[in-house]
Design a protein around this motif. Structure first.
Motif, PDB file in Angstrom:
ATOM      1  N   GLU A  93       0.823  -1.209   0.000  1.00 25.37           N
ATOM      2  CA  GLU A  93       0.000   0.000   0.000  1.00 25.37           C
ATOM      3  C   GLU A  93       0.858   1.262   0.000  1.00 25.37           C
ATOM      4  N   ASN A  94       2.037   1.153   0.648  1.00 24.35           N
ATOM      5  CA  ASN A  94       2.846   2.346   0.886  1.00 24.35           C
ATOM      6  C   ASN A  94       3.917   2.550  -0.190  1.00 24.35           C
ATOM      7  N   SER A  95       3.775   1.874  -1.326  1.00 28.29           N
ATOM      8  CA  SER A  95       4.769   2.003  -2.402  1.00 28.29           C
ATOM      9  C   SER A  95       4.296   3.031  -3.427  1.00 28.29           C
ATOM     10  N   CYS A  96       5.133   3.299  -4.403  1.00 25.57           N
ATOM     11  CA  CYS A  96       4.771   4.285  -5.436  1.00 25.57           C
ATOM     12  C   CYS A  96       3.438   3.929  -6.074  1.00 25.57           C
ATOM     13  N   LEU A  97       3.373   2.689  -6.620  1.00 20.21           N
ATOM     14  CA  LEU A  97       2.163   2.305  -7.345  1.00 20.21           C
ATOM     15  C   LEU A  97       1.045   1.894  -6.404  1.00 20.21           C
ATOM     16  N   GLY A  98       1.366   1.708  -5.107  1.00 23.56           N
ATOM     17  CA  GLY A  98       0.324   1.447  -4.131  1.00 23.56           C
ATOM     18  C   GLY A  98      -0.572   2.666  -3.970  1.00 23.56           C
ATOM     19  N   CYS A  99       0.024   3.839  -4.139  1.00 20.40           N
ATOM     20  CA  CYS A  99      -0.724   5.081  -3.973  1.00 20.40           C
ATOM     21  C   CYS A  99      -1.167   5.634  -5.327  1.00 20.40           C
ATOM     22  N   HIS A 100      -0.208   5.718  -6.248  1.00 18.67           N
ATOM     23  CA  HIS A 100      -0.549   6.149  -7.612  1.00 18.67           C
ATOM     24  C   HIS A 100      -0.948   4.900  -8.370  1.00 18.67           C
TER      25      HIS A 100
END
Lengths: 131, 335
Positions: A93-100
């Protein structure tokens, strides 16, 4: 050399120099992508770097992260706003693509426009594609 | 220290600072980002065409190919068809090798006193100028073609292929393009030759140093933007696409370094037609390379020979026949 040959060569050269102009006249030109925040990123309002630093430096940051994770095992990054992030491109969830969430909009639109083909996706996968 | 290179060096510094401070301090983005690039391209094209037309108009009355091998002779003597061509096909191959492989530079020699006790002047083959020139020109070509990605959207496959091959080592992020450092190092090598080698330094003028410093400045600012300070590449592409489609657009947050780079490139373009750099067009027109050595097989008449009133032997004899016969001289016609 005969004058006609020289003039023909000169004409070819002038056309070649002007190619950026006429090439865009005869082909449809793609407009610059407008960055937009979608999904979680639109509400989170916090990223690892501020907007313009992110645009210019993200590839360098990812390279530093890769070395940090792979060589040193250090997975925590504290951003300029004091928030701590998980150093990951695509996992959790807390990764680049987890957010974007939308890779096509978040990564590809600008990369395609600037003709950049990063080799991130030789190893990583878009989390959306796994299902 | 030598003012022949100090002045060009200072000039390039000042030109960069002019654009940098003009943008950062005075906000002249429109001048350095739109106006000057357009003027520079216009100056480049107009100057180039004028120069080449001037060369095309000048007479080349004599066949003056430099002969670098056995010319066409008796059937049992082997001719060197490339280095001493007598046909247009041979000339074509010769020009191709000259333009793409700098064949005449490959033969470069240097004169030096040898280190034996005899201390005699001797000539030896010196290949490094050729190597440096080849590296420099091809790296510059690749850099130039790579930059077309800023002037096309979507970017054509051939330019993406060049980028792929140039970045094939995959070092760092953003990935290293080999042509960048090769261009800078080759230009520095060519500069060091002019500064350090006394014989080359002696014949080097400001006009030799200025383009070198200019290109070194362009390479340094370009490399700095890509690998070190970083810039908003989408913003820059919006500017360059705006130039190419005649809808100028000034992006925000693009700093003085980019405008400095663009200004130095504009200066290079505008300066090109009035400088030694015109060898780009001139190499095609060098009469010592682009002519066939066929003076023995073909009669070449001077193109500007005008009609001279001539007095042939027949006319002479008609004139003086009586006197010649009287003096006992032989004549063709008795009557």
């Amino acid at each position: 050399m005969s004058k006609n040959t020289i003039m023909a060569g000169l004409a070819v050269f002038v056309l070649a120099v002007l190619s950026p102009f006429w090439f865009n006249l005869i082909t449809t030109t793609q407009a610059a992508p407008k960055p937009e925040l979608l999904g979680k990123a639109a509400t989170a309002k916090k990223c690892v770097l501020d907007k313009y630093n992110m645009r210019a430096e993200h590839m360098y940051l990812l390279d530093v992260w890769r070395n940090s994770v792979v060589r040193l095992g250090d997975r925590k990054y504290t951003g300029t706003n004091g928030q701590t992030f998980n150093m990951s491109l695509s996992t959790g969830e807390n990764s680049c693509l987890g957010c974007h969430e939308d890779k096509a909009k978040f990564c590809d639109s600008c990369h395609n426009y600037a003709s950049v083909s990063p080799y991130c996706w030789d190893c990583h996968t878009n989390p959306k594609e796994i299902k | 220290m030598n003012q022949r290179y100090l002045i060009p060096l200072t000039a390039v510094f000042l030109l960069f600072l002019l654009a940098y401070t003009g943008v950062e301090g005075l906000g002249l983005q429109v001048v350095f980002g739109v106006l000057i690039p357009y003027l520079a391209v216009a100056a480049f094209l107009i100057g180039f065409v004028i120069k080449v037309k001037g060369w095309a108009a000048s007479a080349v009355p004599f066949r003056i190919p430099t002969t670098c091998g056995q010319q066409k002779s008796l059937p049992w003597i082997k001719q060197n068809t490339i280095d001493n061509p007598n046909t247009s096909a041979g000339v074509f191959v010769r020009m191709l090798l000259e333009i793409f492989a700098f064949r005449s530079l490959f033969r470069n020699t240097k004169a030096a006193f040898n280190r034996h006790a005899s201390n005699r002047l001797s000539y030896s083959w010196e290949i490094f100028l050729w190597v440096g020139a080849l590296a420099f020109h091809y790296a510059f070509l690749v850099v130039l073609l790579r930059h077309l990605r800023f002037f096309t959207a979507p970017v054509p496959g051939c330019i993406q292929l060049i980028e792929y091959l140039d970045g094939i080592v995959q070092v760092g992020l953003p990935g290293l393009f080999i042509s960048g450092p090769v261009l800078l190092l080759a230009a520095l090598f060519l500069l060091s030759r002019r500064v350090l080698d006394a014989k080359v330094s002696y014949i080097s003028q400001a006009a030799d140093y200025f383009p070198l410093f200019l290109i070194i400045g362009i390479a340094i600012t370009g490399i700095a933007m890509r690998y070190f300070t970083k810039v908003d590449i989408i913003g820059i592409k919006e500017l360059t696409m705006g130039l190419a489609t005649f809808h100028p657009h000034i992006p925000e947050e693009v700093g003085g370094l980019f405008y400095g780079h663009l200004f130095l490139v504009s200066i290079l373009f505008a300066y090109f037609p009035m400088s030694k750099l015109m060898h780009m067009g001139g190499i095609f027109l060098s009469p010592t390379r682009n002519m066939a050595n066929n003076t023995r097989a073909k009669r070449h008449v001077n193109p500007w020979n005008y009609d001279v009133p001539i007095h042939t032997y027949e006319q002479y004899e008609d004139h003086f026949r009586d006197k010649m016969i009287e003096a006992g001289l032989p004549v063709d016609k008795k009557e």
